[in-house]
Design an enzyme around this catalytic site. Structure first.
Site, PDB file in Angstrom:
ATOM      1  N   HIS A 260      23.682  43.928  95.492  1.00 51.07           N
ATOM      2  CA  HIS A 260      24.548  44.777  96.317  1.00 51.07           C
ATOM      3  C   HIS A 260      25.805  44.011  96.743  1.00 51.07           C
ATOM      4  CE1 HIS A 260      25.285  48.028  99.335  1.00 51.07           C
ATOM      5  NE2 HIS A 260      25.909  47.045  99.963  1.00 51.07           N
ATOM      6  N   GLU A 261      25.594  42.842  97.312  1.00 46.77           N
ATOM      7  CA  GLU A 261      26.744  42.058  97.786  1.00 46.77           C
ATOM      8  C   GLU A 261      27.596  41.581  96.606  1.00 46.77           C
ATOM      9  OE1 GLU A 261      27.480  42.293 100.866  1.00 46.77           O
ATOM     10  OE2 GLU A 261      25.534  43.146 101.394  1.00 46.77           O
ATOM     11  N   HIS A 264      30.154  44.164  95.924  1.00 44.31           N
ATOM     12  CA  HIS A 264      31.292  44.049  96.850  1.00 44.31           C
ATOM     13  C   HIS A 264      32.200  42.889  96.425  1.00 44.31           C
ATOM     14  CE1 HIS A 264      30.271  47.027  99.858  1.00 44.31           C
ATOM     15  NE2 HIS A 264      29.091  46.509 100.105  1.00 44.31           N
ATOM     16  N   GLU A 290      31.808  50.564  99.074  1.00 48.79           N
ATOM     17  CA  GLU A 290      30.360  50.752  98.981  1.00 48.79           C
ATOM     18  C   GLU A 290      29.967  51.307  97.606  1.00 48.79           C
ATOM     19  OE1 GLU A 290      28.509  49.423 101.149  1.00 48.79           O
ATOM     20  OE2 GLU A 290      26.540  50.322 100.888  1.00 48.79           O
TER      21      GLU A 290
HETATM   22 CO    CO Z   1      27.555  47.386 101.366  1.00 50.44          CO
END
Ligand code: CO
Length: 495
Positions: A260-261, A264, A290
């Site tokens: 997830h990170e 980003h 996101e």
């Molecule tokens: Co996030």
């Protein structure tokens, strides 16, 4: 290029260097700072942040903006003027006394929220939340809006999107999700317990780093560290840092938190040098940001093909999995279930958690709901959407920090991220061939390059609705997400 435009850029880039320093102080605070340093650190951050804010809202910025405006010819320069002007005007609209009061009250509210959560007592938080709601309403009035007060706050996170559009989108999406959840609940469940065991942190770290390298996270321009809550922070050009948290018992948290990170971070790493240090050198919005994390975490990271490539590595590091088939593992990491806590929710139920929060906060800001109604309203909506009722406040209305921070308007970003991600994915499938094959061979560079070209390289030049239209030919459309879930979960649950 015009002389004044050049001066404006130099001025803004100078200010951004203080922001770089603030980012590093924040990163350190969340990772390695000795505990006793916290009070002084807050003071240092406050001082530098105050100075940075003063510089940005100074007469100098205003004069340079005025002079540079006529010199902007390119899309990029015009966007720079538009975004900088908007941020400048916004910060001027809120009276400094109100801003300071908000800061003080929100810091008190955070403490109260922590205590209330610990004691499981909503009443400890209630008076603080009432203050924060009132101050947020006041701020929204100063910022201004056309028809819905919540628009003023939503605009801070998702520029250009209206509350009305969002509210209109919800009923059909909600019905779909509730229906899908119902069907899943009535089918055979994958075994989730195979993901529970003893997973040494040292080994999890090796796996995380392996995955990050394969996903083209550049360790020469970034780092992976540990923190209580995973986050991504850009210090400066070529310095994008992510954190994760490993759970010795549950392997999912470390793996998917890291991916997830990474999503980003790849976005941040892909912002071109020429936009850096300028207000257009960021992500297009919180929702688009996101979308990048959810794209890699869920659409890629929880796909069968992804694990076709990574499963041998996983079993090599954790031989425990050699008795479990890839098929079984894949089904397990995609388990759908009714749960109370947002951060633990799966792809199907996640947006239901968000809708509930969005509806409540929109109601609070528009005086349709009172803070004292919150616990009851929360439980009622939980029952309606997810069919379960929390037994405690900490697993219910007190679980998230966002309202204590006064971040009204933030929650929709999570949902928008999921919706944008699916819409982006379908566009990518049209443009690139043999995606499944590439994923299954651990080749992700073409996907990343496509995202770079379509999204990352654009920074904040376009507002989200414009950006998604350029990519997919239409504005935000939740049907892509619906199609994606339908297809995926039909396979997993034999629906
Ligand atoms: Co996030």
């Amino acid at each position: 290029m015009g002389e004044n435009l050049e001066k404006l850029k130099t001025h803004l880039r100078k200010i951004s260097k203080f922001e770089n320093a603030l980012s590093l102080l924040h990163w350190d605070l969340e990772t390695y700072m000795p505990r006793n340093a916290s009070e002084k650190r807050a003071e240092i951050i406050g001082e530098i942040a105050g100075y940075t804010f003063k510089e940005f809202t100074s007469d100098k910025t205003f004069e340079l903006l005025l002079k540079a405006e006529n010199e902007a010819q390119t899309t990029e320069d015009k966007a720079l003027i538009r975004v900088t002007k908007k941020e400048f005007e916004k910060s001027k609209k809120i009276p400094p006394e109100l801003f300071i009061e908000f800061q003080i009250e929100s810091s008190k509210a955070q403490n109260a929220w922590q205590l209330a959560k610990k004691e499981d007592d909503f009443n400890l938080f209630k008076p603080h939340l009432e203050k924060i709601v009132n101050l947020s309403k006041e701020i929204a009035e100063h910022l201004g809006y056309e028809e819905n007060r919540y628009d003023a706050l939503l605009d801070n996170y998702e520029p250009g999107l209206n509350t009305k559009d969002l509210l209109n989108m919800l009923p059909s999406l909600r019905n779909f999700l509730i229906n899908l959840l119902e069907k899943i609940e009535n089918s055979t469940r994958p075994k989730k317990d195979i993901l529970i065991g003893k997973f040494e942190v040292k080994k999890q770290k090796i796996l995380s780093e392996f995955i990050l390298k394969k996903l083209n996270f550049d360790f020469n321009s970034g780092r992976l560290d540990l923190s209580e809550h995973p986050f991504t922070i850009t210090i400066s050009h070529n310095d994008v840092r992510i954190t994760t948290k490993y759970d010795e018992r549950d392997i999912r948290k470390g793996i998917f938190g890291t991916i997830h990170e990474c999503g980003h971070a790849l976005y941040e790493m892909g912002i071109p040098e020429k936009l850096r240090g300028l207000p257009i050198g960021n992500g297009a919005s919180m929702g688009i940001h996101e979308s990048q994390s959810r794209f890699w975490e869920n659409i890629i990271g929880r796909s069968y093909n992804f694990w076709k490539y990574f499963y041998p590595k996983l079993t090599e590091i954790f031989p425990h999995f050699s008795n479990i088939s890839l098929e079984e593992f894949w089904r397990s990491i995609n388990t759908v279930e009714k749960s109370l806590v947002r951060v633990e929710a799966d792809e199907v139920t996640y947006n239901l958690h968000i809708m509930l929060r969005f509806e409540i906060e929109e109601g609070l800001i528009n005086d349709k709901i009172k803070v004292s109604d919150l616990p009851e309203m929360w439980n009622q909506k939980m029952k309606e959407y997810l069919g379960i009722t929390p037994k405690s406040y900490k697993e219910g209305v007190l679980q998230d920090i966002h309202w204590a921070l006064g971040s009204f308007g933030y929650f929709p970003s999570y949902m928008l991220g999921n919706l944008y991600a699916a819409q982006i994915y379908y566009s990518l499938l049209k443009d690139l061939e043999n995606i499944d094959e590439k994923i299954e061979n651990g080749e992700f560079i073409e996907i990343l390059n496509w995202l770079r070209e379509k999204i990352h390289s654009k920074g904040k030049i376009y507002e989200p609705q414009e950006l998604i239209s350029q990519i997919s030919g239409e504005k935000l459309n939740p049907n892509y997400f619906i199609d994606y879930l339908n297809l995926k979960y039909k396979k997993i649950y034999n629906l």
